[in-house]
Motif scaffolding. Structure first.
Motif, PDB file in Angstrom:
ATOM      1  N   ASP A 193       3.475   0.645   3.022  1.00 50.18           N
ATOM      2  CA  ASP A 193       3.179  -0.375   4.040  1.00 50.18           C
ATOM      3  C   ASP A 193       3.097  -1.737   3.382  1.00 50.18           C
ATOM      4  OD1 ASP A 193       1.694   2.221   5.330  1.00 50.18           O
ATOM      5  OD2 ASP A 193       2.349   0.818   6.876  1.00 50.18           O
ATOM      6  N   TYR A 194       3.707  -2.716   3.997  1.00 50.72           N
ATOM      7  CA  TYR A 194       3.632  -4.094   3.498  1.00 50.72           C
ATOM      8  C   TYR A 194       3.633  -5.009   4.714  1.00 50.72           C
ATOM      9  CZ  TYR A 194       4.916  -8.448   1.175  1.00 50.72           C
ATOM     10  OH  TYR A 194       4.943  -9.747   0.730  1.00 50.72           O
ATOM     11  N   GLY A 195       2.510  -5.710   4.947  1.00 51.58           N
ATOM     12  CA  GLY A 195       2.385  -6.495   6.169  1.00 51.58           C
ATOM     13  C   GLY A 195       2.540  -5.565   7.364  1.00 51.58           C
ATOM     14  N   SER A 196       3.408  -5.957   8.291  1.00 49.86           N
ATOM     15  CA  SER A 196       3.591  -5.118   9.474  1.00 49.86           C
ATOM     16  C   SER A 196       4.762  -4.143   9.313  1.00 49.86           C
ATOM     17  CB  SER A 196       3.832  -6.020  10.690  1.00 49.86           C
ATOM     18  OG  SER A 196       4.972  -6.828  10.443  1.00 49.86           O
ATOM     19  N   ARG A 197       5.353  -4.085   8.094  1.00 49.89           N
ATOM     20  CA  ARG A 197       6.528  -3.210   7.884  1.00 49.89           C
ATOM     21  C   ARG A 197       6.129  -1.918   7.179  1.00 49.89           C
ATOM     22  NH1 ARG A 197       8.688  -7.092  10.855  1.00 49.89           N
ATOM     23  NH2 ARG A 197       9.058  -9.027   9.752  1.00 49.89           N
ATOM     24  N   SER A 198       6.897  -0.899   7.429  1.00 52.92           N
ATOM     25  CA  SER A 198       6.618   0.339   6.693  1.00 52.92           C
ATOM     26  C   SER A 198       7.863   1.206   6.549  1.00 52.92           C
ATOM     27  CB  SER A 198       5.508   1.129   7.367  1.00 52.92           C
ATOM     28  OG  SER A 198       6.003   1.699   8.549  1.00 52.92           O
ATOM     29  N   LYS A 233       0.848  -1.187   0.000  1.00 54.10           N
ATOM     30  CA  LYS A 233       0.000   0.000   0.000  1.00 54.10           C
ATOM     31  C   LYS A 233       0.888   1.244   0.000  1.00 54.10           C
ATOM     32  CE  LYS A 233      -3.617  -0.612   2.820  1.00 54.10           C
ATOM     33  NZ  LYS A 233      -4.403  -0.454   4.056  1.00 54.10           N
ATOM     34  N   VAL A 234       0.617   2.160  -0.924  1.00 54.30           N
ATOM     35  CA  VAL A 234       1.374   3.411  -0.974  1.00 54.30           C
ATOM     36  C   VAL A 234       0.431   4.557  -0.635  1.00 54.30           C
ATOM     37  CG1 VAL A 234       2.729   4.981  -2.413  1.00 54.30           C
ATOM     38  CG2 VAL A 234       2.915   2.493  -2.765  1.00 54.30           C
ATOM     39  N   THR A 235       0.797   5.327   0.384  1.00 54.86           N
ATOM     40  CA  THR A 235       0.007   6.490   0.784  1.00 54.86           C
ATOM     41  C   THR A 235       0.806   7.747   0.456  1.00 54.86           C
ATOM     42  OG1 THR A 235      -0.895   5.205   2.626  1.00 54.86           O
ATOM     43  CG2 THR A 235      -1.165   7.605   2.741  1.00 54.86           C
ATOM     44  N   ALA A 236       0.175   8.692  -0.223  1.00 58.75           N
ATOM     45  CA  ALA A 236       0.834   9.974  -0.509  1.00 58.75           C
ATOM     46  C   ALA A 236       0.304  11.015   0.461  1.00 58.75           C
ATOM     47  CB  ALA A 236       0.539  10.407  -1.939  1.00 58.75           C
ATOM     48  N   PHE A 237       1.192  11.830   1.001  1.00 47.68           N
ATOM     49  CA  PHE A 237       0.744  12.865   1.938  1.00 47.68           C
ATOM     50  C   PHE A 237       1.411  14.201   1.596  1.00 47.68           C
ATOM     51  CE2 PHE A 237       4.193  10.371   3.745  1.00 47.68           C
ATOM     52  CZ  PHE A 237       5.134  11.328   4.079  1.00 47.68           C
ATOM     53  N   THR A 238       0.678  15.273   1.840  1.00 46.08           N
ATOM     54  CA  THR A 238       1.168  16.620   1.521  1.00 46.08           C
ATOM     55  C   THR A 238       2.320  17.002   2.442  1.00 46.08           C
ATOM     56  OG1 THR A 238      -1.085  17.197   0.922  1.00 46.08           O
ATOM     57  CG2 THR A 238       0.424  19.026   1.274  1.00 46.08           C
ATOM     58  N   VAL A 239       3.366  17.552   1.844  1.00 49.69           N
ATOM     59  CA  VAL A 239       4.456  18.114   2.651  1.00 49.69           C
ATOM     60  C   VAL A 239       4.573  19.602   2.306  1.00 49.69           C
ATOM     61  CG1 VAL A 239       5.707  15.951   2.978  1.00 49.69           C
ATOM     62  CG2 VAL A 239       6.172  17.341   0.938  1.00 49.69           C
ATOM     63  N   ASP A 240       5.527  20.286   2.920  1.00 50.86           N
ATOM     64  CA  ASP A 240       5.641  21.734   2.753  1.00 50.86           C
ATOM     65  C   ASP A 240       6.990  22.088   2.133  1.00 50.86           C
ATOM     66  OD1 ASP A 240       5.554  24.440   2.878  1.00 50.86           O
ATOM     67  OD2 ASP A 240       5.436  24.585   5.070  1.00 50.86           O
ATOM     68  N   HIS A 241       6.973  22.251   0.809  1.00 53.22           N
ATOM     69  CA  HIS A 241       8.216  22.561   0.084  1.00 53.22           C
ATOM     70  C   HIS A 241       8.249  24.047  -0.304  1.00 53.22           C
ATOM     71  CE1 HIS A 241      11.786  21.678  -2.076  1.00 53.22           C
ATOM     72  NE2 HIS A 241      11.298  21.247  -3.217  1.00 53.22           N
ATOM     73  N   GLY A 242       7.346  24.813   0.305  1.00 55.70           N
ATOM     74  CA  GLY A 242       7.263  26.247  -0.014  1.00 55.70           C
ATOM     75  C   GLY A 242       5.993  26.548  -0.793  1.00 55.70           C
TER      76      GLY A 242
END
Ligand SMILES: [Zn+2]
Ligand SMILES: [Zn+2]
Length: 340
Positions: A214-219, A193-202
């Motif tokens: 995320d894959y199983g219990s790893r991230s 699972k790939v989650t995209a989240f907003t960051v602050d680059h200006g």
């Protein structure tokens, strides 16, 4: 006549070389193109630099392998070269590409990856479209779709010639672009699972995102390019490996007004250290390492003043195996394999 014999000999040599390289998987003989299928997430920093065209650090690109998939995050300068060093094809070896934002240093390796990937050979041989994900800027077509359209148009002579001459399948020259709104899951395949989240680059550099895989219990969480970001801290909660950008200047350079706008778009060692100390990952690592008038030792000591936990300064081809614990492996260029 002599010319045609020379040409024949040359063709034969090229043929043998192609045969050998396909048979032996050259040049990354010791590396494997096999996709990783285990409970682990394997992360390889293909490029750990920024815009500077230095051989020491190629442009930003991170390979994340899990669940039999190989996902590429950003495609900076030299990404195709680094993949080939590992024996990984830019064509059939990559399942999807995700862009964090549209700054040149994160995208300029993409034309190479795309075009080398549809050529015949151990470095290419893609038989399906290149899949490209990127954050939407609200325009139509937006972000990734404009890149796909522009590249396809700019290099239409090459695709036309190779389709006719080398019988490259037209579908392999396509780029399938998917723009997304961030702060959600943007990819979910084979348990990855790939989650995209907003960051602050200006304020002017929007959209800009980081990614969590995320894959199983790893991230694993990638900051992308960002200043100190609360949203990143929220999304990185409980992550095993946090890979963050950093921009460090000497005190003298920090006084120069010309450098202020650039520094304002990135995280200082102290800011990244605060993020690490809030998230408390099993391991923190730096990529997109930009050091101006300062050195790695200084970067480490400035970070450790804020964050005393485990920290690695990334270098090109450094690998992390994220399992019950995290193993860090260095690439040995002479042996062309990872040291144990
Ligand atoms: Zn950048
Ligand atoms: Zn940037």
């Amino acid at each position: 006549m002599a010319g045609s014999i020379r040409n024949m000999a040359w063709s034969l040599l090229v043929g043998v070389a192609i045969f050998l390289s396909i048979g032996l998987g050259l040049p990354g003989v010791a590396a494997s193109e096999e996709h990783v299928v285990s409970g682990e997430i394997v992360v390889t920093l293909l490029g750990t630099g920024g815009p500077e065209p230095t051989a020491a650090r190629f442009g930003p690109a991170t390979l994340i392998q899990a669940g039999g998939l190989s996902l590429l995050f950003d495609a900076g300068r030299g990404v195709t070269v680094r993949l080939y060093q590992l024996g990984i094809s830019s064509g059939k070896g990559i399942d999807a590409v995700f862009l964090t934002h549209y700054h040149s240093d994160h995208v300029e390796g993409l034309p190479d990856l795309w075009m080398t990937g549809y050529m015949f050979g151990p470095f290419g041989s893609r038989s399906r479209p290149l899949r490209l994900w990127g954050p939407s800027d609200g325009k139509e077509p937006s972000g990734a779709a404009r890149i796909a359209k522009g590249l396809t148009e700019a290099f239409s002579d090459d695709t036309r010639i190779r389709e006719a001459d080398e019988h490259v399948t037209p579908i392999a020259t396509e780029i399938e672009a998917r723009d997304f709104q961030p702060d959600r899951v943007v990819f979910d395949e084979s348990g990855v699972k790939v989650t995209a989240f907003t960051v602050d680059h200006g304020d002017l550099i929007k959209p800009s995102v980081g990614y969590r895989v995320d894959y199983g219990s790893r991230s694993v969480t990638l900051s992308g390019d960002t200043k100190f970001s609360e949203n990143l801290i929220n999304y990185a909660g409980g992550t095993d490996l946090l890979i963050h950008e950093v921009f460090a200047m000497s005190p003298q350079l920090a006084t120069l007004p010309q450098l202020k706008p650039v520094a304002d778009h990135h995280s200082s060692p102290e800011q990244a250290g605060e993020v690490f100390s809030r998230v408390r990952p099993k391991l923190a690592a730096y990529t997109h390492v930009i050091l101006l008038g300062t050195a790695v030792e200084e970067l480490l000591s400035r970070t450790k003043a804020v964050y005393p936990g485990p920290l690695v300064v990334g270098e090109d081809l450094l690998r992390f195996e994220v399992g019950d614990s995290i193993t860090v492996k260095r690439w040995d260029q002479n042996l062309r394999k990872y040291s144990d």
